[in-house]
Design an enzyme around this catalytic site. Structure first.
Site, PDB file in Angstrom:
ATOM      1  N   SER A 175       0.942  -1.283   0.000  1.00  0.00           N
ATOM      2  CA  SER A 175       0.019  -0.039   0.131  1.00  0.00           C
ATOM      3  C   SER A 175       0.836   1.080  -0.032  1.00  0.00           C
ATOM      4  O   SER A 175       2.110   1.157   0.221  1.00  0.00           O
ATOM      5  CB  SER A 175      -0.903  -0.089   1.105  1.00  0.00           C
ATOM      6  OG  SER A 175       0.004  -0.013   2.380  1.00  0.00           O
ATOM      7  N   LYS A 190       9.240  -0.531  13.757  1.00  0.00           N
ATOM      8  CA  LYS A 190       7.979  -0.582  14.642  1.00  0.00           C
ATOM      9  C   LYS A 190       7.000  -1.243  14.251  1.00  0.00           C
ATOM     10  O   LYS A 190       6.638  -1.394  13.014  1.00  0.00           O
ATOM     11  CB  LYS A 190       7.291   0.897  14.960  1.00  0.00           C
ATOM     12  CG  LYS A 190       8.066   1.664  15.831  1.00  0.00           C
ATOM     13  CD  LYS A 190       7.309   2.738  16.503  1.00  0.00           C
ATOM     14  CE  LYS A 190       6.446   3.848  15.466  1.00  0.00           C
ATOM     15  NZ  LYS A 190       5.895   4.826  15.995  1.00  0.00           N
TER      16      LYS A 190
HETATM   17  N1  LIG Z   1       4.480   0.397  12.216  1.00  0.00           N
HETATM   18  C1  LIG Z   1       4.605   1.606  11.662  1.00  0.00           C
HETATM   19  O1  LIG Z   1       5.630   2.149  11.646  1.00  0.00           O
HETATM   20  C2  LIG Z   1       3.530   2.065  11.098  1.00  0.00           C
HETATM   21  C3  LIG Z   1       3.671   3.355  10.142  1.00  0.00           C
HETATM   22  C4  LIG Z   1       2.575   4.134   9.668  1.00  0.00           C
HETATM   23  C5  LIG Z   1       1.379   3.366   9.821  1.00  0.00           C
HETATM   24  N2  LIG Z   1       1.169   2.028  10.352  1.00  0.00           N
HETATM   25  C6  LIG Z   1      -0.107   1.468  10.272  1.00  0.00           C
HETATM   26  O2  LIG Z   1      -0.218   1.183   9.099  1.00  0.00           O
HETATM   27  C7  LIG Z   1      -1.863   0.941   8.844  1.00  0.00           C
HETATM   28  C8  LIG Z   1      -2.340   1.649   7.461  1.00  0.00           C
HETATM   29  O3  LIG Z   1      -1.696   1.161   6.531  1.00  0.00           O
HETATM   30  P1  LIG Z   1      -2.416   0.738   5.169  1.00  0.00           P
HETATM   31  O4  LIG Z   1      -2.929   2.133   4.729  1.00  0.00           O
HETATM   32  O5  LIG Z   1      -1.488   0.095   4.301  1.00  0.00           O
HETATM   33  O6  LIG Z   1      -3.677  -0.069   5.821  1.00  0.00           O
HETATM   34  P2  LIG Z   1      -3.951  -1.579   5.336  1.00  0.00           P
HETATM   35  O7  LIG Z   1      -2.753  -2.513   5.891  1.00  0.00           O
HETATM   36  O8  LIG Z   1      -5.371  -1.870   6.208  1.00  0.00           O
HETATM   37  O9  LIG Z   1      -4.400  -1.525   3.863  1.00  0.00           O
HETATM   38  C9  LIG Z   1      -5.483  -0.901   3.292  1.00  0.00           C
HETATM   39  C10 LIG Z   1      -6.330  -1.643   2.672  1.00  0.00           C
HETATM   40  O10 LIG Z   1      -5.514  -2.005   1.346  1.00  0.00           O
HETATM   41  C11 LIG Z   1      -5.781  -3.242   1.070  1.00  0.00           C
HETATM   42  N3  LIG Z   1      -4.559  -3.606   0.063  1.00  0.00           N
HETATM   43  C12 LIG Z   1      -3.306  -3.445   0.562  1.00  0.00           C
HETATM   44  N4  LIG Z   1      -2.419  -3.256  -0.421  1.00  0.00           N
HETATM   45  C13 LIG Z   1      -3.349  -3.574  -1.476  1.00  0.00           C
HETATM   46  C14 LIG Z   1      -3.031  -3.786  -3.036  1.00  0.00           C
HETATM   47  N5  LIG Z   1      -1.684  -3.612  -3.646  1.00  0.00           N
HETATM   48  N6  LIG Z   1      -4.125  -3.952  -3.779  1.00  0.00           N
HETATM   49  C15 LIG Z   1      -5.194  -4.003  -3.183  1.00  0.00           C
HETATM   50  N7  LIG Z   1      -5.630  -3.898  -1.895  1.00  0.00           N
HETATM   51  C16 LIG Z   1      -4.558  -3.737  -1.140  1.00  0.00           C
HETATM   52  C17 LIG Z   1      -5.629  -3.863   2.354  1.00  0.00           C
HETATM   53  O11 LIG Z   1      -6.187  -5.374   2.132  1.00  0.00           O
HETATM   54  C18 LIG Z   1      -6.633  -3.291   3.109  1.00  0.00           C
HETATM   55  O12 LIG Z   1      -8.012  -3.485   2.975  1.00  0.00           O
HETATM   56  C19 LIG Z   1      -2.454   1.442  10.226  1.00  0.00           C
HETATM   57  O13 LIG Z   1      -2.743   0.356  11.065  1.00  0.00           O
HETATM   58  C20 LIG Z   1      -1.371   2.144  10.636  1.00  0.00           C
HETATM   59  O14 LIG Z   1      -1.217   2.155  12.177  1.00  0.00           O
HETATM   60  C21 LIG Z   1       2.124   1.520  10.935  1.00  0.00           C
END
Ligand SMILES: NC(=O)c1ccc[n+]([C@@H]2O[C@H](COP(=O)([O-])OP(=O)(O)OC[C@H]3O[C@@H](n4cnc5c(N)ncnc54)[C@H](O)[C@@H]3O)[C@@H](O)[C@H]2O)c1
Ligand SMILES: [Zn+2]
Length: 404
Positions: A148, A160
């Site tokens: 994503s 993290k």
């Molecule tokens: N650990 C860290 O340092 C850190 C930093 C920033 C954000 N985060 C966390 O990351 C999360 C947000 O990340 P996100 O936006 O990736 O959310 P996510 O992982 O929920 O992905 C978003 C949606 O897109 C779908 N998806 C992902 N890649 C896809 C692709 N290539 N094609 C089709 N669908 C796809 C997933 O199934 C999900 O429904 C939050 O929980 C946030 O707290 C963590």
């Protein structure tokens, strides 16, 4: 982790003997960028990283659906010994139950200590699989493949891993370096536009705290990047991602374990956990970050810290790339509560990150209820203005794209 340096010493200088163990754990990980789609048979990066180790692939369910067959063909052709498991990538499912399911799969397939967990998915999948890799056999090699936009510019890059528990966002987790991160922009082709926009919020955050050039780029090309899901104008798309990655890593440098709680990267992350949880995670992480940044920018304006022109520029950018400005799930009392929770999280100090000009921030320790009430009203009026035909904010202040 290899290269551990630990030493034992007996100290008899303090009356009673003190036995002291001192350790240092050096680590290094690389963020790699593929030239062809990662599962292209000619693209060797993933196979080289895994090498001859057994691998447990942890896949986001949507990735399993769209790329599962290609992945298996690649893995079979590369002769990798693999087991696959998939999980829900929804924020509401970023739970201990899913960490346990991954660990359970590792136990079931007898993944050995020299094996590797390979997570392929968005931030949720990376956080869950990363935490599972941390606790399984007290830590096993972990490779991330972010799919994503948030994964590519944020969640995939640091060390993290956090999950939600007991109604608290990211309250459980670990600091645990991955062995490698493999970035492939082509994954974004299948990502929903709403999630692309959500990811842009994190890029805007990086731009505001440290890289105004990113903001200018997004002002000119952000809409096209959303429409094409970063697939058109590949040089620009790659340049935006690469710049964002480097700004983030530079910010993390020297403070990967967050021993310094004054972190510019926390911009947009003070009110957002409360907004996300109050919405039952219907508001996406990046959307909540955008709403938090909007409130913070309004507070900066009220305090006379940020110029009207810069605020107008930022809200014009919000409009261009369709970032949400306001929300209706948290009132001023909830947001004050969120700041108290943040104060506890940041060791007693609020360290509220506020921009003073594009690319520069300071930390405030006092945010008042009137500040928040002003910001809520301000954001409502910006959002309302956006709904009025021809009511763009700050038109003509910036936004000439001739330079690009
Ligand atoms: N650990 C860290 O340092 C850190 C930093 C920033 C954000 N985060 C966390 O990351 C999360 C947000 O990340 P996100 O936006 O990736 O959310 P996510 O992982 O929920 O992905 C978003 C949606 O897109 C779908 N998806 C992902 N890649 C896809 C692709 N290539 N094609 C089709 N669908 C796809 C997933 O199934 C999900 O429904 C939050 O929980 C946030 O707290 C963590
Ligand atoms: Zn974030």
């Amino acid at each position: 982790m290899h290269g551990e340096k630990s030493t034992f010493a007996l100290d008899t200088t303090r009356g009673t003997p003190v036995l002291r163990m001192r350790g240092v754990l050096p680590f290094e990980y690389e963020i790699l960028h593929v030239e062809r789609p990662i599962f292209d048979p000619l693209e060797r990066t993933l196979a080289c990283v895994i090498d001859d180790r057994p691998a447990l692939f942890v896949l986001d369910k949507n990735i399993e659906t769209t790329y599962g067959t290609r992945l298996r063909q690649y893995v079979t052709a590369a002769g990798i010994q693999a087991v696959y498991t998939s999980l829900s990538g929804e924020e509401s499912a970023k739970t201990w139950t899913q960490v346990e399911a991954v660990v359970g799969e590792a136990i079931r397939c007898e993944l050995p200590r020299h094996g590797v967990v390979v997570a392929i998915g968005g931030g949720v999948t990376l956080d869950i699989a990363g935490l599972a890799a941390t606790v399984y056999r007290r830590g096993i090699c972990y490779v991330r493949v972010p799919t994503s936009l948030i994964g590519l510019v944020d969640a995939g890059l640091g060390i993290k891993h956090g999950i939600n528990y007991g109604g608290y966002k990211s309250i459980l987790g670990s600091f645990y370096p991955p062995e490698a991160v493999i970035c492939d922009r082509s994954f974004l082709a299948s990502l929903a536009k709403r999630h692309i926009v959500s990811g842009l919020a994190e890029i805007v955050k990086l731009g505001v705290i440290r890289a105004p050039d990113l903001l200018e780029l997004l002002m000119c090309l952000g809409r096209d990047l959303v429409d094409s899901r970063f697939q058109r104008h590949s040089e620009v798309a790659s340049a935006v991602l690469m710049r964002a990655e480097q700004v983030l890593l530079k910010e993390l440098e020297g403070n990967l374990f967050e021993s310094d709680l004054q972190r510019p990267l926390d911009f947009g992350h003070s009110f957002s956990p409360a907004i996300e949880s109050a919405s039952g995670y219907a508001i996406l992480h990046g959307e909540a970050v955008a709403m938090d940044m909007a409130l913070t920018i309004a507070i900066a304006l009220r305090r006379g810290l940020c110029s009207e022109q810069e605020v107008q520029f930022l809200f014009e950018l919000y409009e261009r790339i369709n970032l949400p400005v306001n929300q209706s799930v948290c009132g001023s009392a909830d947001l004050m509560g969120a700041l108290n929770a943040i104060r506890r999280h940041r060791g007693g100090a609020l360290n509220f990150v506020v921009p003073i000009q594009l690319g520069r921030v300071i930390f405030l320790q006092d945010i008042s209820r009137p500040d928040i009430e002003y910001a809520l009203a301000y954001c409502d009026s910006v959002a309302y203005g956006r709904l009025q035909p021809g009511s763009g904010l700050g038109r003509g202040t910036h936004g000439t794209c001739d330079r690009f």
